[in-house]
Design a protein around this motif. Structure first.
Motif: not given
Length: 179
Positions: A122, A125-127, A129-130
């Motif tokens: 999580r 993936e968030e990193c 995506a940014r």
């Protein structure tokens, strides 16, 4: 021939890329390996290189440029989350699977708790995506760039390979469209 295989960790991109490389006699270029080589060449940890990549696009751009040069040189199977976006390929494949399925695969592969794999995935993936939005204006949830999207939670390894090989073989049939 240039084929890209993209997907989040745990979707099976390395497995598919390795098998396609062998079946088709094409070299396999893994962007994760390129990332590890950059870290090694600089004498820093993967975590440190990841921090650099979060604040500057230089690492991502270096990987992209390396992939482009290699693709132009001799084609191959290019595995990486952005490969489908940055390469002009004959076939762009995206593998996807539910986050929990991916976490279970990662936990089994890396011998860790599923909860840990889920949390680490999580955060990663968030990193990413940014970063991809900031550096490339890419929405990781937009699959429109891909020619083929395969849910690896639905299909087993043999099924995923069969689908991908069928797509490749359809391209090899003199480019004739079935439509």
């Amino acid at each position: 021939m240039i084929i890209t295989v993209s997907g989040s960790p745990g979707t099976g991109t390395s497995t598919l890329s390795r098998i396609l490389s062998k079946e088709l006699g094409l070299r396999w270029v893994n962007s994760g390996e390129l990332f590890r080589k950059i870290a090694s060449d600089r004498g820093i940890s993967l975590k440190e290189l990841g921090r650099i990549a979060e604040v500057s696009p230089e690492v991502d751009y270096l990987i992209d440029d390396t992939q482009r040069a290699m693709a132009k040189d001799a084609g191959g199977i290019f595995e990486g989350r952005l490969s489908g976006h940055v390469l002009d390929a004959d076939l762009k494949i995206l593998l996807k699977a539910d986050r929990m399925v991916r976490a279970e695969r990662i936990a089994a592969r890396e011998e860790k708790l599923v909860e840990d794999a889920l949390q680490e995935s999580r955060v990663r993936e968030e990193c990413e995506a940014r970063r991809y939005e900031k550096y490339y204006n890419i929405d990781v949830n937009d699959f429109s760039v891909y020619d083929l999207v395969i849910d690896t939670a639905t299909w087993n390894e043999k099924g995923v390979v069969a689908i991908a090989l069928a797509a490749v073989r359809s391209l090899e049939d003199d480019g004739k469209s079935a439509l």
